[in-house]
Design a protein around this motif. Structure first.
Motif, PDB file in Angstrom:
ATOM      1  N   PRO A  34      20.473  29.585 -17.342  1.00  0.00           N
ATOM      2  CA  PRO A  34      20.564  28.403 -16.467  1.00  0.00           C
ATOM      3  C   PRO A  34      21.936  27.723 -16.532  1.00  0.00           C
ATOM      4  CG  PRO A  34      18.490  28.373 -17.654  1.00  0.00           C
ATOM      5  CD  PRO A  34      19.301  29.495 -18.240  1.00  0.00           C
ATOM      6  N   PHE A  35      22.535  27.658 -17.711  1.00  0.00           N
ATOM      7  CA  PHE A  35      23.866  27.055 -17.842  1.00  0.00           C
ATOM      8  C   PHE A  35      24.902  27.856 -17.071  1.00  0.00           C
ATOM      9  CE2 PHE A  35      28.019  26.725 -19.861  1.00  0.00           C
ATOM     10  CZ  PHE A  35      28.232  25.364 -19.790  1.00  0.00           C
ATOM     11  N   SER A  42      28.709  25.362  -9.637  1.00  0.00           N
ATOM     12  CA  SER A  42      29.638  24.230  -9.664  1.00  0.00           C
ATOM     13  C   SER A  42      31.085  24.653  -9.417  1.00  0.00           C
ATOM     14  CB  SER A  42      29.546  23.500 -11.006  1.00  0.00           C
ATOM     15  OG  SER A  42      28.258  22.972 -11.187  1.00  0.00           O
ATOM     16  N   GLY A  43      31.309  25.942  -9.232  1.00  0.00           N
ATOM     17  CA  GLY A  43      32.642  26.409  -8.912  1.00  0.00           C
ATOM     18  C   GLY A  43      33.498  26.830 -10.096  1.00  0.00           C
ATOM     19  N   TRP A  44      32.915  26.866 -11.267  1.00  0.00           N
ATOM     20  CA  TRP A  44      33.668  27.304 -12.442  1.00  0.00           C
ATOM     21  C   TRP A  44      33.836  28.818 -12.413  1.00  0.00           C
ATOM     22  CZ3 TRP A  44      36.003  24.347 -16.099  1.00  0.00           C
ATOM     23  CH2 TRP A  44      35.659  22.994 -16.130  1.00  0.00           C
ATOM     24  N   GLU A  45      34.980  29.280 -12.854  1.00  0.00           N
ATOM     25  CA  GLU A  45      35.163  30.702 -13.093  1.00  0.00           C
ATOM     26  C   GLU A  45      34.636  30.955 -14.498  1.00  0.00           C
ATOM     27  OE1 GLU A  45      38.619  34.124 -13.170  1.00  0.00           O
ATOM     28  OE2 GLU A  45      39.208  32.042 -13.435  1.00  0.00           O
ATOM     29  N   VAL A  46      33.606  31.768 -14.596  1.00  0.00           N
ATOM     30  CA  VAL A  46      32.966  32.024 -15.882  1.00  0.00           C
ATOM     31  C   VAL A  46      33.571  33.283 -16.504  1.00  0.00           C
ATOM     32  CG1 VAL A  46      30.796  32.612 -17.043  1.00  0.00           C
ATOM     33  CG2 VAL A  46      30.818  30.906 -15.200  1.00  0.00           C
ATOM     34  N   ILE A  47      34.061  33.118 -17.707  1.00  0.00           N
ATOM     35  CA  ILE A  47      34.591  34.245 -18.468  1.00  0.00           C
ATOM     36  C   ILE A  47      33.932  34.208 -19.840  1.00  0.00           C
ATOM     37  CG2 ILE A  47      36.641  35.376 -19.392  1.00  0.00           C
ATOM     38  CD1 ILE A  47      38.275  33.732 -17.325  1.00  0.00           C
ATOM     39  N   LEU A  64      23.425  41.183 -19.479  1.00  0.00           N
ATOM     40  CA  LEU A  64      23.469  39.776 -19.081  1.00  0.00           C
ATOM     41  C   LEU A  64      23.824  39.622 -17.613  1.00  0.00           C
ATOM     42  CD1 LEU A  64      23.419  36.749 -19.772  1.00  0.00           C
ATOM     43  CD2 LEU A  64      25.819  36.971 -20.432  1.00  0.00           C
ATOM     44  N   LYS A  65      24.700  40.474 -17.126  1.00  0.00           N
ATOM     45  CA  LYS A  65      25.136  40.393 -15.727  1.00  0.00           C
ATOM     46  C   LYS A  65      23.973  40.557 -14.759  1.00  0.00           C
ATOM     47  CE  LYS A  65      29.889  41.796 -16.545  1.00  0.00           C
ATOM     48  NZ  LYS A  65      30.954  42.762 -16.235  1.00  0.00           N
ATOM     49  N   HIS A  66      22.899  41.239 -15.178  1.00  0.00           N
ATOM     50  CA  HIS A  66      21.728  41.415 -14.310  1.00  0.00           C
ATOM     51  C   HIS A  66      20.975  40.109 -14.077  1.00  0.00           C
ATOM     52  CE1 HIS A  66      22.196  45.714 -14.154  1.00  0.00           C
ATOM     53  NE2 HIS A  66      22.212  45.786 -15.468  1.00  0.00           N
ATOM     54  N   TYR A  67      21.193  39.128 -14.936  1.00  0.00           N
ATOM     55  CA  TYR A  67      20.490  37.853 -14.829  1.00  0.00           C
ATOM     56  C   TYR A  67      21.233  36.840 -13.962  1.00  0.00           C
ATOM     57  CZ  TYR A  67      17.515  39.378 -18.675  1.00  0.00           C
ATOM     58  OH  TYR A  67      16.628  40.059 -19.465  1.00  0.00           O
ATOM     59  N   LEU A  68      22.483  37.130 -13.612  1.00  0.00           N
ATOM     60  CA  LEU A  68      23.320  36.145 -12.939  1.00  0.00           C
ATOM     61  C   LEU A  68      23.509  36.492 -11.470  1.00  0.00           C
ATOM     62  CD1 LEU A  68      25.890  35.648 -15.801  1.00  0.00           C
ATOM     63  CD2 LEU A  68      23.972  34.176 -15.199  1.00  0.00           C
ATOM     64  N   PRO A  69      23.684  35.455 -10.623  1.00  0.00           N
ATOM     65  CA  PRO A  69      23.756  35.677  -9.175  1.00  0.00           C
ATOM     66  C   PRO A  69      25.085  36.247  -8.681  1.00  0.00           C
ATOM     67  CG  PRO A  69      24.088  33.368  -9.676  1.00  0.00           C
ATOM     68  CD  PRO A  69      23.758  34.051 -10.970  1.00  0.00           C
ATOM     69  N   GLN A 142      23.436  20.042 -23.120  1.00  0.00           N
ATOM     70  CA  GLN A 142      24.191  18.832 -23.423  1.00  0.00           C
ATOM     71  C   GLN A 142      25.585  18.815 -22.775  1.00  0.00           C
ATOM     72  OE1 GLN A 142      23.255  19.551 -27.758  1.00  0.00           O
ATOM     73  NE2 GLN A 142      23.339  17.303 -27.726  1.00  0.00           N
ATOM     74  N   ILE A 143      25.996  19.918 -22.210  1.00  0.00           N
ATOM     75  CA  ILE A 143      27.333  20.011 -21.618  1.00  0.00           C
ATOM     76  C   ILE A 143      27.235  19.721 -20.131  1.00  0.00           C
ATOM     77  CG2 ILE A 143      29.309  21.516 -21.182  1.00  0.00           C
ATOM     78  CD1 ILE A 143      28.471  23.071 -23.740  1.00  0.00           C
TER      79      ILE A 143
END
Length: 145
Positions: A34-35, A42-47, A64-69, A142-143
């Motif tokens: 979910p995070f 929210s437009g963050w580049e996730v690395i 993990l990549k299978h869980y993300l859109p 919390q973030i």
């Protein structure tokens, strides 16, 4: 404790590892996906930068990549993360790590990085607090992004 030794062929070992990776959701913290989904929305580049056995880390990250859109960038660091991420640091970075030494090294090189020390109750490094400025959290909830 009753322990048995099992002799497995390399093929059997690989099959066992694949079976574990296919059940990755068991190993993920409940707040992880979910995070990451919220960060992407929210437009963050996730690395995701991780350290450890190259093959095991690669399998975990691929699963993990299978869980993300959307596609995320990943980097398996063969040594301290600071040695491999300097080219990834931009004006706006959120760093989340459970290892104090990783946070300290990155914050010393890049003081403007917003650092979060992940101090989960069952964390391996929960008693080794960073010396550089950071916020302490025990959940990704919390973030605020």
């Amino acid at each position: 404790m009753n322990t048995k030794q099992f002799k497995l062929t390399l093929e059997q070992q690989a099959g066992a590892i694949d079976a574990i990776v296919n059940e990755l959701h068991i190993f993920l913290y409940q707040d992880s996906v979910p995070f990451l989904e919220q960060a992407i929305r929210s437009g963050w580049e996730v690395i995701i930068v991780t350290f450890g056995d190259q093959d095991w880390q690669a399998k975990k990250l691929q699963a993990l990549k299978h869980y993300l859109p959307t596609e995320i960038k990943t980097l398996i660091s063969p040594s301290k993360k600071i040695n491999h991420i300097t080219h990834l640091i931009t004006d706006r970075v959120i760093l989340i790590d459970d290892k104090a030494e990783e946070i300290d090294a990155i914050k010393q090189a890049f003081p403007k990085v917003e650092a979060y020390w992940m101090r989960r109750s069952e964390g391996k490094y929960r008693d080794e607090e960073p010396t550089t400025s950071h916020q302490t959290v025990n959940s990704l909830k919390q973030i605020k992004l």
